[in-house]
Design an enzyme around this catalytic site. Structure first.
Site, PDB file in Angstrom:
ATOM      1  N   LYS A   1     -37.053  19.274  67.959  1.00 31.73           N
ATOM      2  CA  LYS A   1     -37.964  18.339  68.629  1.00 31.73           C
ATOM      3  C   LYS A   1     -38.406  17.214  67.691  1.00 31.73           C
ATOM      4  O   LYS A   1     -38.402  16.043  68.067  1.00 31.73           O
ATOM      5  CB  LYS A   1     -39.193  19.091  69.162  1.00 31.73           C
ATOM      6  CG  LYS A   1     -38.842  19.913  70.398  1.00 31.73           C
ATOM      7  CD  LYS A   1     -40.026  20.659  70.964  1.00 31.73           C
ATOM      8  CE  LYS A   1     -39.586  21.410  72.218  1.00 31.73           C
ATOM      9  NZ  LYS A   1     -40.688  22.087  72.899  1.00 31.73           N
TER      10      LYS A   1
ATOM     11  N   GLU B   1     -46.873  27.074  60.890  1.00 34.25           N
ATOM     12  CA  GLU B   1     -47.564  26.116  60.019  1.00 34.25           C
ATOM     13  C   GLU B   1     -46.692  24.871  59.876  1.00 34.25           C
ATOM     14  O   GLU B   1     -45.540  24.967  59.433  1.00 34.25           O
ATOM     15  CB  GLU B   1     -47.809  26.727  58.638  1.00 34.25           C
ATOM     16  CG  GLU B   1     -48.566  25.760  57.731  1.00 34.25           C
ATOM     17  CD  GLU B   1     -48.751  26.298  56.317  1.00 34.25           C
ATOM     18  OE1 GLU B   1     -49.879  26.604  55.952  1.00 34.25           O
ATOM     19  OE2 GLU B   1     -47.740  26.428  55.603  1.00 34.25           O
TER      20      GLU B   1
HETATM   21  P1  0O2 Z   1     -44.198  29.044  50.470  1.00 37.34           P
HETATM   22  O1  0O2 Z   1     -43.144  29.645  49.608  1.00 37.34           O
HETATM   23  O2  0O2 Z   1     -44.223  27.560  50.396  1.00 37.34           O
HETATM   24  O3  0O2 Z   1     -44.195  29.560  51.860  1.00 37.34           O
HETATM   25  P2  0O2 Z   1     -52.131  30.698  50.536  1.00 37.34           P
HETATM   26  O4  0O2 Z   1     -51.093  31.003  51.586  1.00 37.34           O
HETATM   27  O5  0O2 Z   1     -53.113  31.785  50.294  1.00 37.34           O
HETATM   28  O6  0O2 Z   1     -51.520  30.117  49.259  1.00 37.34           O
HETATM   29  P3  0O2 Z   1     -53.683  29.398  52.472  1.00 37.34           P
HETATM   30  O7  0O2 Z   1     -55.064  28.930  52.265  1.00 37.34           O
HETATM   31  O8  0O2 Z   1     -53.460  30.593  53.311  1.00 37.34           O
HETATM   32  O9  0O2 Z   1     -52.984  29.536  51.061  1.00 37.34           O
HETATM   33  O10 0O2 Z   1     -52.834  28.295  53.140  1.00 37.34           O
HETATM   34  P4  0O2 Z   1     -52.615  26.804  52.714  1.00 37.34           P
HETATM   35  O11 0O2 Z   1     -53.073  26.552  51.330  1.00 37.34           O
HETATM   36  O12 0O2 Z   1     -53.111  25.927  53.828  1.00 37.34           O
HETATM   37  O13 0O2 Z   1     -51.026  26.718  52.755  1.00 37.34           O
HETATM   38  C1  0O2 Z   1     -50.212  27.563  52.026  1.00 37.34           C
HETATM   39  C2  0O2 Z   1     -48.893  26.845  51.810  1.00 37.34           C
HETATM   40  O14 0O2 Z   1     -49.144  25.499  51.406  1.00 37.34           O
HETATM   41  C3  0O2 Z   1     -48.142  27.481  50.662  1.00 37.34           C
HETATM   42  O15 0O2 Z   1     -47.308  28.477  51.171  1.00 37.34           O
HETATM   43  C4  0O2 Z   1     -47.347  26.301  50.108  1.00 37.34           C
HETATM   44  O16 0O2 Z   1     -46.207  26.031  50.890  1.00 37.34           O
HETATM   45  C5  0O2 Z   1     -48.325  25.156  50.285  1.00 37.34           C
HETATM   46  N1  0O2 Z   1     -49.224  25.064  49.140  1.00 37.34           N
HETATM   47  C6  0O2 Z   1     -50.555  25.249  49.164  1.00 37.34           C
HETATM   48  N2  0O2 Z   1     -51.078  25.071  47.944  1.00 37.34           N
HETATM   49  C7  0O2 Z   1     -50.050  24.769  47.130  1.00 37.34           C
HETATM   50  C8  0O2 Z   1     -49.965  24.455  45.733  1.00 37.34           C
HETATM   51  O17 0O2 Z   1     -50.938  24.427  44.992  1.00 37.34           O
HETATM   52  N3  0O2 Z   1     -48.714  24.186  45.241  1.00 37.34           N
HETATM   53  C9  0O2 Z   1     -47.598  24.180  46.041  1.00 37.34           C
HETATM   54  N4  0O2 Z   1     -46.430  23.893  45.473  1.00 37.34           N
HETATM   55  N5  0O2 Z   1     -47.666  24.484  47.347  1.00 37.34           N
HETATM   56  C10 0O2 Z   1     -48.865  24.762  47.885  1.00 37.34           C
HETATM   57  P5  0O2 Z   1     -46.962  29.753  50.289  1.00 37.34           P
HETATM   58  O18 0O2 Z   1     -47.023  30.941  51.173  1.00 37.34           O
HETATM   59  O19 0O2 Z   1     -47.813  29.768  49.058  1.00 37.34           O
HETATM   60  O20 0O2 Z   1     -45.523  29.547  49.774  1.00 37.34           O
END
Ligand code: 0O2
Length: 262
Positions: A20, A138
């Site tokens: 989409k 997401e």
């Molecule tokens: P992947 O491998 O990308 O899927 P949390 O999930 O606990 O870290 P929260 O608050 O649940 O954080 O969600 P948030 O911060 O809205 O979004 C999480 C995702 O955003 C992460 O997924 C990353 O893809 C990205 N992200 C958030 N903070 C950072 C950061 O500081 N550095 C990078 N490189 N990416 C970030 P995942 O599951 O961590 O990993």
């Protein structure tokens, strides 16, 4: 746990959303000559990654499909300019096929790590082989610069198992600032950049029209006359003068009309 049964609807959601957003981009590019969406990618969280996150956030296994883990399906939309992010967010919020539950703005409120991006948590209904299922997804919206930073930082975080050394962290904050400046400055000259691209594109369209018309004229007009037109066209192209090219384009339109080839 039957992981395939759990994860396949998320794969379907990621595939459908990717298609989409790619179509939105295609339609903007074709009809408006530019698109707020530069690139779309998607991924499904792996089972080990789901388990690790569930453990880290103390999410019970019967709640992993809930709002505490909204990123089993993840779609990433990359934009060229910061202003495009807001436009994409508004587009998503106005759609009837998905509902935005959360809007996390890390563009204005950078994370302490230096991370910037806009995250929308949406509920998206998929019609699977076994009926309808509402799944969470997401949608991360980033600029090219934000994405470059995040991908780099993600690799380092993985390499150092989340414990990035202080010196590297300091450098990362500096590169995050540089990416922010790049975004701010290119956003300011966004209209100039887009105008230059539109004018390049219309030049290409004009050149295509003229060459096609000359080719078609060989079928219906006097060869020597067409040869003269071709020489004139080559000479104009050599001068790189847009005004002369536009004049010749008008001339060619009149000739094409007279010979009824356009
Ligand atoms: P992947 O491998 O990308 O899927 P949390 O999930 O606990 O870290 P929260 O608050 O649940 O954080 O969600 P948030 O911060 O809205 O979004 C999480 C995702 O955003 C992460 O997924 C990353 O893809 C990205 N992200 C958030 N903070 C950072 C950061 O500081 N550095 C990078 N490189 N990416 C970030 P995942 O599951 O961590 O990993």
């Amino acid at each position: 746990m039957d992981w395939d049964r759990i994860l396949l609807p998320y794969k379907q959601a990621a595939d459908e959303l990717t298609a989409k957003f790619n179509n939105i981009s295609l339609q903007f590019n074709k009809l408006e000559h530019t698109s707020p969406i530069f690139h779309v990618e998607a991924r499904i969280k792996t089972v080990p990654s789901i388990l690790t996150k569930a453990q880290r956030k103390k999410i019970p296994m019967d709640e992993i499909e809930g709002l505490q883990m909204p990123d089993i399906a993840g779609v990433r939309i990359i934009c060229r300019f910061v202003d495009d992010i807001g436009f994409v967010v508004d587009t998503i919020k106005s759609r009837e096929d998905m509902k935005v539950l959360e809007d996390r703005d890390y563009v204005t409120m950078m994370k302490p790590s230096g991370y910037r991006g806009r995250h929308l948590i949406v509920v998206y209904p998929v019609i699977t082989a076994f009926g309808k299922k509402d799944v969470l997804c997401e949608i991360q919206i980033r600029t090219l610069a934000m994405n470059m930073w995040a991908v780099t930082e993600h690799s380092l975080r993985y390499k150092y198992d989340g414990m990035i050394p202080e010196e590297i962290h300091r450098r990362l904050i500096r590169t995050a600032d540089a990416a922010y400046m790049l975004d701010t400055d290119t956003n300011i000259i966004r209209e100039d950049i887009l105008e230059a691209e539109r004018s390049n594109e219309s030049r290409e369209e004009i050149v295509f029209y003229i060459t096609k018309s000359i080719q078609d004229l060989y079928e219906v007009a006097d060869a020597a006359e067409v040869e003269e037109l071709y020489k004139k066209f080559v000479a104009i192209m050599d001068t790189k003068d847009d005004e002369s090219l536009a004049g010749f384009y008008n001339e060619m339109q009149a000739i094409a009309q007279a010979y009824k080839i356009r």
